[in-house]
Design an enzyme around this catalytic site. Sequence first.
Site, PDB file in Angstrom:
ATOM      1  N   ASP A 111       0.850  -1.189   0.000  1.00 54.62           N
ATOM      2  CA  ASP A 111       0.000   0.000   0.000  1.00 54.62           C
ATOM      3  C   ASP A 111       0.886   1.238   0.000  1.00 54.62           C
ATOM      4  OD1 ASP A 111      -1.891  -1.934   0.413  1.00 54.62           O
ATOM      5  OD2 ASP A 111      -2.472  -1.257   2.411  1.00 54.62           O
ATOM      6  N   ASP A 150       1.166   4.618   2.061  1.00 57.12           N
ATOM      7  CA  ASP A 150       0.728   5.324   3.268  1.00 57.12           C
ATOM      8  C   ASP A 150       1.122   6.800   3.158  1.00 57.12           C
ATOM      9  OD1 ASP A 150      -0.300   3.046   4.797  1.00 57.12           O
ATOM     10  OD2 ASP A 150       1.786   2.382   4.807  1.00 57.12           O
TER      11      ASP A 150
END
Length: 213
Positions: free
Chosen positions: A138, A140
């Site tokens: 992911d 962030d």
Amino acid sequence: MDRVMERAPRPHDLLRIAPATPAFDDAPAWVAASLARAPFVVVRRAPRIGAAIPVGVRGMARGERFGAWIETRHIDAMLTPEALRTRAPDPARRDLPAFALLRAVAPIIDGCGLEWGPAGSAGFELACAMPAITRDSDLDIVVRAPTPLPREDASALFDALSQAAQKEDTRIDVQIETCDAAFSLAEFARVGLRVMLRHADGPRLVANPWAAA
């Protein structure tokens, strides 16, 4: 790098540990090896112990995370997410999905006039130049909002970032940081719902994160 003592470290800041810093008490074996490769720790959102700063150590494996505290005299330098946003990854890794998404969202967040930067695996790799993200990582993001962000503006930002993430086929997680707490942009963008506000002393459900702080 930022000068260490210009201000107190905040959650998500990365701290470079000075040489000859004593080992952390009760640390698993992988911690020493990890710090030998990249002597960086990340500031955690937790209470201080005296003047010691709560930090976390990353290992090579996803489950290797270790929480500890460190005295400021053992900090060699500090890097903020805001400073990391201007760093470029290794050319051989720049097209990994998280880094591609980081480039895509930069003009979107810049257009809102907010201070921001990468955290998590992307931030760590940009700080220490050691591989940390994978093709499945992911992205962030930390966004600073010391003053209230209108909910309609948050919703528009969330929609724009979600579209960029969908185009890159990568997930994005955005944390909004007030002066002393944080909450998820995804939660705040949903009109009328309370959000989980994360303080050093624990989480709480609130309707207005700035009033609660």
